[in-house]
Design an enzyme around this catalytic site. Structure first.
Site, mmCIF file in Angstrom:
data_model
loop_
_atom_site.group_PDB
_atom_site.id
_atom_site.type_symbol
_atom_site.label_atom_id
_atom_site.label_comp_id
_atom_site.label_asym_id
_atom_site.label_seq_id
_atom_site.Cartn_x
_atom_site.Cartn_y
_atom_site.Cartn_z
ATOM 1 N N ASP A 328 154.182 11.875 -14.535
ATOM 2 C CA ASP A 328 155.043 13.031 -14.635
ATOM 3 C C ASP A 328 155.420 13.337 -13.183
ATOM 4 O OD1 ASP A 328 156.221 15.204 -15.915
ATOM 5 O OD2 ASP A 328 154.552 16.489 -15.372
ATOM 6 N N ASP A 521 150.195 16.846 -15.009
ATOM 7 C CA ASP A 521 149.467 18.009 -14.512
ATOM 8 C C ASP A 521 149.004 18.897 -15.664
ATOM 9 O OD1 ASP A 521 151.848 19.004 -15.341
ATOM 10 O OD2 ASP A 521 152.379 19.994 -13.477
ATOM 11 N N ASP A 525 152.654 18.825 -20.839
ATOM 12 C CA ASP A 525 152.648 17.400 -21.205
ATOM 13 C C ASP A 525 151.396 16.970 -21.961
ATOM 14 O OD1 ASP A 525 151.131 17.515 -18.949
ATOM 15 O OD2 ASP A 525 152.596 16.504 -17.681
HETATM 16 P P1 ADP Z 1 158.789 17.560 -15.080
HETATM 17 O O1 ADP Z 1 158.996 16.412 -15.980
HETATM 18 O O2 ADP Z 1 159.384 17.301 -13.743
HETATM 19 O O3 ADP Z 1 157.373 18.012 -15.002
HETATM 20 P P2 ADP Z 1 159.456 19.677 -16.976
HETATM 21 O O4 ADP Z 1 159.585 18.889 -18.237
HETATM 22 O O5 ADP Z 1 158.277 20.529 -16.823
HETATM 23 O O6 ADP Z 1 159.661 18.758 -15.679
HETATM 24 O O7 ADP Z 1 160.781 20.551 -16.810
HETATM 25 C C1 ADP Z 1 162.029 19.934 -16.811
HETATM 26 C C2 ADP Z 1 163.131 20.813 -16.356
HETATM 27 O O8 ADP Z 1 163.263 21.922 -17.235
HETATM 28 C C3 ADP Z 1 162.911 21.394 -14.986
HETATM 29 O O9 ADP Z 1 163.367 20.552 -13.990
HETATM 30 C C4 ADP Z 1 163.745 22.684 -15.083
HETATM 31 O O10 ADP Z 1 165.086 22.405 -14.837
HETATM 32 C C5 ADP Z 1 163.592 23.101 -16.529
HETATM 33 N N1 ADP Z 1 162.518 24.065 -16.719
HETATM 34 C C6 ADP Z 1 161.339 23.871 -17.353
HETATM 35 N N2 ADP Z 1 160.583 24.979 -17.353
HETATM 36 C C7 ADP Z 1 161.287 25.904 -16.662
HETATM 37 C C8 ADP Z 1 161.040 27.267 -16.297
HETATM 38 N N3 ADP Z 1 159.904 27.891 -16.628
HETATM 39 N N4 ADP Z 1 161.996 27.898 -15.594
HETATM 40 C C9 ADP Z 1 163.139 27.279 -15.247
HETATM 41 N N5 ADP Z 1 163.429 26.021 -15.556
HETATM 42 C C10 ADP Z 1 162.522 25.326 -16.250
HETATM 43 MG MG MG Z 2 155.586 18.846 -15.795
#
Ligand code: ADP
Ligand code: MG
Length: 628
Positions: A328, A521, A525
């Site tokens: 991730d 993390d 996920d």
């Molecule tokens: P990663 O795969 O990098 O861990 P996530 O799946 O957690 O990313 O989140 C993907 C995208 O969704 C982020 O890049 C952001 O654009 C958006 N996002 C997720 N959670 C939030 C939040 N709490 N506030 C704002 N944007 C969010």
């Molecule tokens: Mg994440």
């Protein structure tokens, strides 16, 4: 040494002395047998009893049975032949017991040293009641109580520092010797040792839910999950013992029969019975049976010293076969600490927009949300926010001061029907909408962890063939990070559900022997963690969902722990295979020598105890993982 071991040692020494003394005693006939029975029964009574019980229960497949039949047989043989040589039977029993004693001593020692290393269980908590301190069982401390931890004491329960400043020694938890500084307002996890200042801590969990209890549970239950190698041993034992018993019987009966039929084979029936008995002694599979679980136990213990918690020997085994590692991005390869780099196209002032964002994000534990709250910098008044909804992989919506606010990526804006302006800056873009109108975007950026690139390189040299990154972030950011770190493939703009199906796709393209590990993390996920062959949660000391879903928990968020975990598992499995090959090899050689009449009972038992001692010492090597 415990009492049982001391008693056993006494039995060994006394019967050895008696045996030595008897070899000078000029007795013969029945009195001689009676004299020799004293050391024999002294050293072997428990084995004979266990073997007797086994026969009654029709379970004649263990080493007690083998030893009993072999030694009783040898005595009977000496009696029939009239040779009066009982020394051998007693010596065999004696050596066998020496081996058992050594094994229980070594196993006990290594178990103790592992639990000492894991000595993070707190004995008490100093509970503050009406301004006075009371020493209490951590189990009795309620959530929200105030406890005081003085320098030198263990933090017994998870909480938040209410007062005081100190550095913490987290070595027992993370294997990291660098102290961690904490001050009022910081979260603190149980199991660390307070080093310098007095801390007043408001507890946020019960003891049973605290990090320290979780970890102890995990390590204690780890050995109950059997690996394939261990399952192999128990299957092996089930076939092996009956097989050698039959072989011994054949050895005793067939050659004399063949001789009666007039074919030339040397030796009378007593020669062949003796050989058959020796064959039984030589066949004891103790070395194998003992050293394999011990190797895994030592490997898991060693890993936990290095801050890598493995939930079972099966995962340690799977880890050693890892060929694909899927990461991730946010919080795993990058720090997950975003800085605001710019605010564009907003009708509101920058402060106003960040305030909207921080309030809307007040309930989320996503790294983006934490960073926006940090950028806001002030205490959040929860009364101003309601109707918070977090859409995994997209963002959040909430009502702030009576106005509906949305903060998230393009997908979120699309689903709300808000037109947004693409950003040309580099970084993660948080689009904002207020009352259904586009309100500009906040450009934030994250930095990769200092060890990420090195970790990817080390993974490659540890035998990983493919590295993949999955992220919900934009293509620009995702591919930039992947290229900078030397990751083979990057899949971007994925929702948490897409990550699961991507991992399933990757699993299908792997051969069953090549394992796939997913490192995350633990924030949104958990489903991917449990779907992968091995789910590795990183820096997950606080997140229950991650500890629950993961198979391997890394105690801090240093990506170098991933290749370390793989190297530890490989060393452990290498030791397991060494022991299997060594023990079976020596055993087969011994059996062949015995069948050919080239080895006697002495040699057989000597080889067995020797192999066992070497195998156990080799197993203990798995505990040492510091310089891997
Ligand atoms: P990663 O795969 O990098 O861990 P996530 O799946 O957690 O990313 O989140 C993907 C995208 O969704 C982020 O890049 C952001 O654009 C958006 N996002 C997720 N959670 C939030 C939040 N709490 N506030 C704002 N944007 C969010
Ligand atoms: Mg994440």
């Amino acid at each position: 040494m415990n009492r049982r071991q001391k008693k056993m040692l006494a039995r060994i020494l006394i019967s050895a002395a008696l045996l030595a003394a008897l070899s000078f005693a000029p007795v013969s006939g029945w009195p001689r047998l009676a004299c020799y029975m004293v050391p024999y029964l002294l050293i072997g009574y428990d084995i004979l009893i266990k073997a007797g019980r086994g026969i009654l229960n029709r379970q004649v497949t263990d080493e007690n049975f083998l030893m009993a039949v072999a030694t009783v047989g040898a005595i009977a043989l000496a009696l029939c032949e009239g040779s009066g040589d009982y020394t051998e039977a007693i010596a065999v029993m004696l050596f066998y017991q020496i081996g058992e004693w050594f094994q229980s001593y070594a196993v006990g020692r290594s178990r103790r040293s592992i639990s000492q290393l894991m000595d993070i269980r707190p004995d008490y908590a100093n509970l503050e009641v009406d301004g006075k301190l009371e020493r209490t069982d951590p189990d009795d401390v309620e959530v929200g109580s105030v406890i005081v931890v003085r320098p030198g004491e263990k933090v017994p329960i998870d909480g938040v520092v209410a007062e005081g400043e100190s550095s913490l020694d987290t070595a027992a938890l993370t294997g990291e010797s660098l102290p961690r500084e904490v001050r009022a307002g910081d979260e603190i996890i149980s199991g660390c040792i307070n080093m310098t200042g007095v801390l007043r801590i408001r507890t946020t969990r019960e003891f049973g839910e605290s990090t320290v209890s979780k970890i102890l549970d995990l390590v204690e239950n780890a050995s109950s999950r059997k690996s394939r190698s261990e399952a192999f041993i128990s299957r092996f034992a089930r076939v092996y013992t009956p097989a050698v018993c039959l072989a011994a019987l054949a050895l005793a009966v067939v050659p004399p029969l063949v001789r009666i039929l007039g074919l030339g084979l040397s030796g009378g029936w007593e020669t062949w019975i003796y050989r058959a008995l020796t064959f039984l002694v030589a066949s004891c599979p103790c070395a194998l049976v003992i050293s394999i679980p011990l190797s895994f136990f030592a490997g898991i213990g060693g890993a936990s010293r290095a801050g890598v918690l493995v939930k079972g020997s099966n995962y340690l085994e799977a880890l050693s076969r890892t060929r694909t590692v899927v990461f991730d991005k946010t919080g795993t390869l990058t720090k997950g600490v975003f800085e605001v780099n710019g605010i564009h196209h907003s009708p509101y002032s920058d402060e106003q927009l960040v305030e909207f964002a921080a309030l809307a994000e007040s309930a989320s534990s996503h790294p983006i949300s934490l960073s926006l709250r940090r950028a806001y910098g002030r205490e959040i008044d929860g009364g101003r926010v309601s109707d918070i909804r977090e859409i995994s992989g997209e963002g959040v919506t909430a009502v702030v001061d009576g106005r509906s606010v949305a903060a998230g990526n393009g997908k979120l804006m699309d689903s709300l029907g808000v037109n947004y302006i693409e950003c040309h800056g580099v970084g993660t873009v948080i689009h904002m909408a207020v009352d259904g109108e586009y309100a500009g975007h906040i450009l934030i950026s994250d930095v990769v962890k200092p060890h990420s690139a090195q970790a990817i390189a080390e993974l490659r040299s540890a035998g990983v063939r493919r590295t993949v990154m999955l992220t919900g972030d934009s293509r620009r950011v995702g591919e930039g990070v992947a290229a900078a770190l030397g990751i083979d493939q990057a899949y971007c703009e994925l929702l948490p559900g897409d990550k699961v199906s991507k991992v399933e796709e990757l699993l299908e393209s792997n051969s069953p022997k090549a394992k796939l590990a997913f490192v995350g993390d633990g924030i949104n996920d958990a489903p991917v963690l449990s779907r992968a062959d091995i789910g590795i949660a990183m820096g997950a000391m606080g997140s229950d969902a991650a500890i629950e879903a993961a198979d391997v928990v890394l105690m801090d968020d240093d990506p170098l722990k991933i290749p370390l975990a793989i190297r530890i598992s490989r060393k452990c499995l290498c030791i397991v295979y060494e022991n299997i090959v060594f023990a079976i090899g020596v055993k087969l050689a011994c059996l062949a020598l015995v069948a050919l009449g080239l080895a006697n009972m002495w040699l057989a038992i000597f080889a067995d105890v020797g192999v066992m001692i070497l195998a156990v010492l080799n197993a203990v090597r798995a505990l040492f993982v510091k310089n891997l």
